[in-house]
Design a protein around this motif. Structure first.
Motif, short mmCIF file in Angstrom:
data_model
loop_
_atom_site.label_atom_id
_atom_site.label_comp_id
_atom_site.label_asym_id
_atom_site.label_seq_id
_atom_site.Cartn_x
_atom_site.Cartn_y
_atom_site.Cartn_z
N PHE A 6 0.85 -1.18 0.00
CA PHE A 6 0.00 0.00 0.00
C PHE A 6 0.89 1.23 0.00
O PHE A 6 1.75 1.40 0.87
CB PHE A 6 -0.93 0.01 1.21
N LEU A 7 0.67 2.09 -0.98
CA LEU A 7 1.46 3.30 -1.15
C LEU A 7 0.73 4.48 -0.50
O LEU A 7 -0.42 4.75 -0.84
CB LEU A 7 1.67 3.57 -2.64
N VAL A 31 4.57 3.17 -15.20
CA VAL A 31 3.41 3.21 -14.32
C VAL A 31 2.16 2.92 -15.15
O VAL A 31 1.96 3.53 -16.22
CB VAL A 31 3.27 4.57 -13.63
N TYR A 32 1.33 1.99 -14.67
CA TYR A 32 0.13 1.59 -15.40
C TYR A 32 -1.10 2.30 -14.85
O TYR A 32 -1.35 2.29 -13.63
CB TYR A 32 -0.05 0.07 -15.28
N TRP A 94 7.41 7.46 -6.72
CA TRP A 94 7.88 6.28 -5.99
C TRP A 94 8.74 5.40 -6.89
O TRP A 94 9.81 4.94 -6.48
CB TRP A 94 6.68 5.48 -5.47
N LEU A 95 8.29 5.19 -8.11
CA LEU A 95 9.02 4.32 -9.03
C LEU A 95 10.36 4.94 -9.43
O LEU A 95 11.38 4.25 -9.52
CB LEU A 95 8.17 4.05 -10.27
N GLY A 100 15.73 5.12 -10.52
CA GLY A 100 16.66 6.21 -10.80
C GLY A 100 16.53 6.79 -12.19
O GLY A 100 17.50 7.30 -12.75
N GLY A 101 15.34 6.72 -12.77
CA GLY A 101 15.15 7.26 -14.12
C GLY A 101 13.72 7.73 -14.31
O GLY A 101 12.85 7.51 -13.47
N THR A 102 13.50 8.41 -15.40
CA THR A 102 12.16 8.92 -15.70
C THR A 102 11.21 7.78 -16.02
O THR A 102 11.53 6.90 -16.82
CB THR A 102 12.22 9.89 -16.89
N SER A 103 10.06 7.80 -15.42
CA SER A 103 9.07 6.75 -15.66
C SER A 103 8.28 7.04 -16.93
O SER A 103 8.01 8.19 -17.27
CB SER A 103 8.09 6.65 -14.49
#
Length: 203
Positions: A6-7, A31-32, A94-95, A100-103
């Motif tokens: 849970f975030l 991210v979906y 969070w991702l 360490g990179g752009t999502s």
């Protein structure tokens, strides 16, 4: 295997599944953004399978249940587009802290419209946008959604008790309608009526 957690978000918490590449290193994060209402449930298996494929190819994937959806905090009737946009921003942050990179953002149906809306913010730094069967006409999509109510009436009573026009008018006058187990509010009517892909990401 995906890791469930849970975030923390505002308000409450969001249920997430994190798919990490087997080798431990990620090329990039994705991210979906899931579809609207019942389409979300029907697409869960396919979204999970694709997430595993991405992970096998070296991408980290975060699936998030938006506010009022799935196992996340809140009720659907209280969900708002702005809250959902913040959910995607929180998930991407969070991702990014993990890989360490752009999502990149990956959206399905109305989730594709949401992802495109978030991606147009330069501060997000989104370089990759994957849109699966995006909703291109919000008014038509609302009509299709309202027809689920008519189909339920036909199954229960042998004939629909109302029509799409009457349902539209009820929403326009402030009524909340139960459709396929979800409370559709006038707020969602207005949002869906004006939903669709921005011109910059149309083919």
């Amino acid at each position: 295997m995906a890791s469930a957690f849970f975030l923390p978000a505002e308000p409450g918490h969001r249920f997430c599944l994190y798919h990490q590449p087997l080798n431990g290193g990620a090329k990039r994060g994705i991210v979906y953004a899931h579809p609207f209402c019942e389409e979300m449930n029907k697409a869960r298996r396919m979204a999970a399978l694709q997430s595993r494929r991405f992970a096998a190819a070296g991408y980290a994937v975060l699936q998030i249940d938006l506010f009022g959806c799935g196992d996340s905090s809140g009720d659907f009737v209280d969900a708002r587009w702005g809250i959902w946009k913040n959910d995607l921003r929180t998930a991407a942050s969070w991702l990014n802290s993990r890989v360490g990179g752009t999502s990149g953002l990956w959206g399905l149906r109305l989730g594709a419209v949401l992802a495109a809306d978030v991606a147009r913010d330069p501060a997000m730094g989104i370089e990759n946008l994957l849109l699966w069967q995006p909703v291109s006409n919000g008014e038509q999509y609302l009509t299709q959604f309202l027809r689920l109510r008519l189909a339920a009436e036909m199954l229960a009573d042998g004939a629909a008790q109302t029509g799409v026009r009457e349902l539209r008018e009820s929403l326009a006058h402030g009524a909340t309608l139960e459709i396929a187990g979800y409370d559709c509010t006038p707020n969602w009517r207005r949002r869906l009526m004006h939903s669709g892909l921005p011109t910059w990401c149309r083919p």
